[in-house]
Design an enzyme around this catalytic site. Structure first.
Site, mmCIF file in Angstrom:
data_model
loop_
_atom_site.group_PDB
_atom_site.id
_atom_site.type_symbol
_atom_site.label_atom_id
_atom_site.label_comp_id
_atom_site.label_asym_id
_atom_site.label_seq_id
_atom_site.Cartn_x
_atom_site.Cartn_y
_atom_site.Cartn_z
ATOM 1 N N GLN A 177 0.807 -1.227 0.000
ATOM 2 C CA GLN A 177 0.000 0.000 0.000
ATOM 3 C C GLN A 177 0.837 1.273 0.000
ATOM 4 O O GLN A 177 0.276 2.369 0.092
ATOM 5 C CB GLN A 177 -0.968 0.004 1.196
ATOM 6 C CG GLN A 177 -2.058 -1.053 1.107
ATOM 7 C CD GLN A 177 -3.075 -0.803 -0.022
ATOM 8 O OE1 GLN A 177 -3.134 0.279 -0.619
ATOM 9 N NE2 GLN A 177 -3.889 -1.804 -0.329
ATOM 10 N N ALA A 198 1.405 -5.061 -8.426
ATOM 11 C CA ALA A 198 1.233 -4.092 -9.522
ATOM 12 C C ALA A 198 -0.154 -3.471 -9.576
ATOM 13 O O ALA A 198 -0.304 -2.296 -9.925
ATOM 14 C CB ALA A 198 1.552 -4.776 -10.857
ATOM 15 N N HIS A 199 -1.203 -4.249 -9.215
ATOM 16 C CA HIS A 199 -2.552 -3.699 -9.423
ATOM 17 C C HIS A 199 -2.937 -2.621 -8.418
ATOM 18 O O HIS A 199 -3.996 -2.000 -8.543
ATOM 19 C CB HIS A 199 -3.605 -4.827 -9.469
ATOM 20 C CG HIS A 199 -3.959 -5.446 -8.149
ATOM 21 N ND1 HIS A 199 -5.128 -5.128 -7.498
ATOM 22 C CD2 HIS A 199 -3.335 -6.362 -7.368
ATOM 23 C CE1 HIS A 199 -5.213 -5.847 -6.372
ATOM 24 N NE2 HIS A 199 -4.136 -6.602 -6.276
ATOM 25 N N THR A 235 7.672 -20.056 -15.420
ATOM 26 C CA THR A 235 7.922 -19.158 -16.550
ATOM 27 C C THR A 235 7.411 -17.755 -16.214
ATOM 28 O O THR A 235 6.267 -17.588 -15.782
ATOM 29 C CB THR A 235 7.203 -19.697 -17.806
ATOM 30 O OG1 THR A 235 7.722 -20.997 -18.067
ATOM 31 C CG2 THR A 235 7.407 -18.799 -19.005
ATOM 32 N N CYS A 323 -10.485 -8.347 0.294
ATOM 33 C CA CYS A 323 -10.416 -9.805 0.416
ATOM 34 C C CYS A 323 -11.428 -10.310 1.434
ATOM 35 O O CYS A 323 -11.743 -11.482 1.487
ATOM 36 C CB CYS A 323 -9.023 -10.235 0.850
ATOM 37 S SG CYS A 323 -7.738 -9.328 0.029
HETATM 38 N N1 PLP Z 1 -0.786 -6.706 1.370
HETATM 39 C C1 PLP Z 1 -1.572 -5.621 1.467
HETATM 40 C C2 PLP Z 1 -1.250 -4.578 2.491
HETATM 41 C C3 PLP Z 1 -2.666 -5.470 0.616
HETATM 42 O O1 PLP Z 1 -3.445 -4.393 0.719
HETATM 43 C C4 PLP Z 1 -2.934 -6.490 -0.332
HETATM 44 C C5 PLP Z 1 -4.126 -6.393 -1.202
HETATM 45 O O2 PLP Z 1 -5.177 -5.931 -0.779
HETATM 46 C C6 PLP Z 1 -2.067 -7.587 -0.406
HETATM 47 C C7 PLP Z 1 -1.012 -7.668 0.461
HETATM 48 C C8 PLP Z 1 -2.289 -8.687 -1.400
HETATM 49 O O3 PLP Z 1 -1.942 -8.279 -2.699
HETATM 50 P P1 PLP Z 1 -2.514 -9.094 -3.951
HETATM 51 O O4 PLP Z 1 -3.917 -8.595 -4.158
HETATM 52 O O5 PLP Z 1 -1.610 -8.717 -5.092
HETATM 53 O O6 PLP Z 1 -2.433 -10.522 -3.620
#
Ligand code: PLP
Length: 381
Positions: A177, A198-199, A235, A323
């Protein structure tokens, strides 16, 4: 649509898509193949590695590409735990980490590691003295995130890095973040390992990176071919990696100018909410925060209902971690900050982006006021 959930994900920048397109269309070779067509992909991969390294103040051979921020966190925590098993079995982390770290630590506990989950104060900050008190000769890893995804609160990672280094303990920080949001080189935090995704900075989904300071003990968790200096087999996703590098370069370039603008809009939003919604509170505002994030609590309403109510007005916000959507449990981050389960459940996260404008902030604040008032009128909470 007014999109105010940039901590969940960001749109792909058009310039990033342009950088990726050749590797999705004409130059689709395998970067491990020995012929020239493979070489072209390998050159793109290594250029991307050098570009990412330059953005954070690292050397190219210190960057390991992988498939997500979650995977980068897993590689860091599990990889150090495996490499140093003979030296000790104690890991220190915080109670406000993303589940990518927290659930990984829980899994390691089941494998015989001992994990300390540091408490945080009312603003979400780890107590440095408490950290020092918990370090033992058997401590092999400290993992404390840079900015929290739900509140934006920035941990004192420079100080944590110094303490860990003095004791010869590896320090990992989840920088998912903060990458591209803060001016300055992330390696200057002093962390041995840093996770990226990246996203979160206008790059593609499904690609991440781990910075591994030279000499850091780490074992691969995904085994197979010799890819990524033997630390992550598989890969390489060349278009995704090229996209990650292009997106990070753009974000780092503009972080110095974007962050103050974002902070102004965030402050405007928070003062509108505090003026118009009785009993509104901002979580973590006594601590340093990344500029784009606001976490708010309201009495007598449910955060999930606010999110759904705003969705009807075309406004996207969240209750915290994307999540956890559909998870009825109150946020572990807010509970750790001392909120009651009821207060935590009455909370939402608003996260601004590069293209957010004042008119969107004003529209979101007034929709929030209307929604909270409507929900309170029918609330049994
Ligand atoms: N760590 C933090 C602090 C995040 O905010 C997130 C995604 O919300 C992640 C890890 C996980 O990243 P990814 O979505 O690329 O698995």
């Amino acid at each position: 649509m007014i999109y105010l959930d940039h901590n969940a994900t960001t749109p792909l920048d058009r310039r990033v898509l342009d950088a990726m397109t050749p590797y999705l269309t004409e130059q689709w070779g395998n970067s491990s193949s020995p012929y020239r067509f493979g070489n072209q992909a390998r050159i793109a991969l290594e250029n991307a590695r050098a570009r990412v390294a330059a953005c954070i103040g690292a050397a190219a051979d210190e960057i390991v590409f992988c498939a997500s921020g979650t995977e980068a966190d897993n590689l860091a925590v599990r990889g150090v735990a495996a490499a140093l098993r003979e030296r000790g079995n104690h890991i220190v982390t915080s109670s406000v980490e993303h589940h990518a770290v927290l659930h990984t630590c829980r899994a390691l506990e089941a494998e015989g590691y001992r994990v300390t989950y540091l408490p945080v104060d009312r603003d979400g900050l780890v107590d440095i003295e408490e950290l020092e008190r918990n370090l033992t000769p058997g401590t092999i890893l400290v993992s404390v995130m840079h900015a929290n995804n739900e509140t934006g609160v920035l941990q004192p990672v420079g100080e944590i890095a110094r303490i860990a280094r003095e004791r010869g303990i590896v320090f990992h920080s989840d920088a998912v973040q903060t990458a591209g949001k803060l001016p300055g080189m992330l390696c200057h935090t002093g962390a041995d390992l840093l996770s990226f995704s990246a996203h979160k900075f206008y790059g593609p989904k499904g690609v991440g990176a781990l910075y591994v300071r030279r000499g850091t003990p780490l074992l691969a968790r995904i085994t197979g071919g010799p890819h990524e200096h033997g630390l992550r087999a598989g890969t390489e996703n060349v278009p995704g990696i090229v996209g990650l590098a292009a997106a990070l370069a753009l974000a780092v370039e503009s972080a110095g100018t974007e962050a103050p603008g974002s902070a102004r809009l965030r402050d405007r939003f928070e003062s509108l909410v505090l003026q118009t919604i009785p009993g509104a509170r901002i979580n973590g505002n006594g601590a340093p925060r990344v500029a784009n994030t606001s976490n708010l609590s309201f009495d007598a309403v449910d955060g999930e209902s606010i999110v759904l109510g705003l969705d009807l007005s075309g406004i996207c916000i969240s209750t915290g971690s994307a999540c956890s959507t559909g998870d009825p449990e109150p946020s572990h981050v807010l509970l750790a900050m001392g909120l009651s389960p009821k207060e935590a459940q009455g909370s939402v996260r608003v996260s601004l982006g590069r293209h957010t404008v004042a008119a969107e902030i004003d529209a979101a604040a007034s929709a929030l006021e209307r929604t909270v008032a409507r929900l309170r009128a029918i609330s049994s909470l």
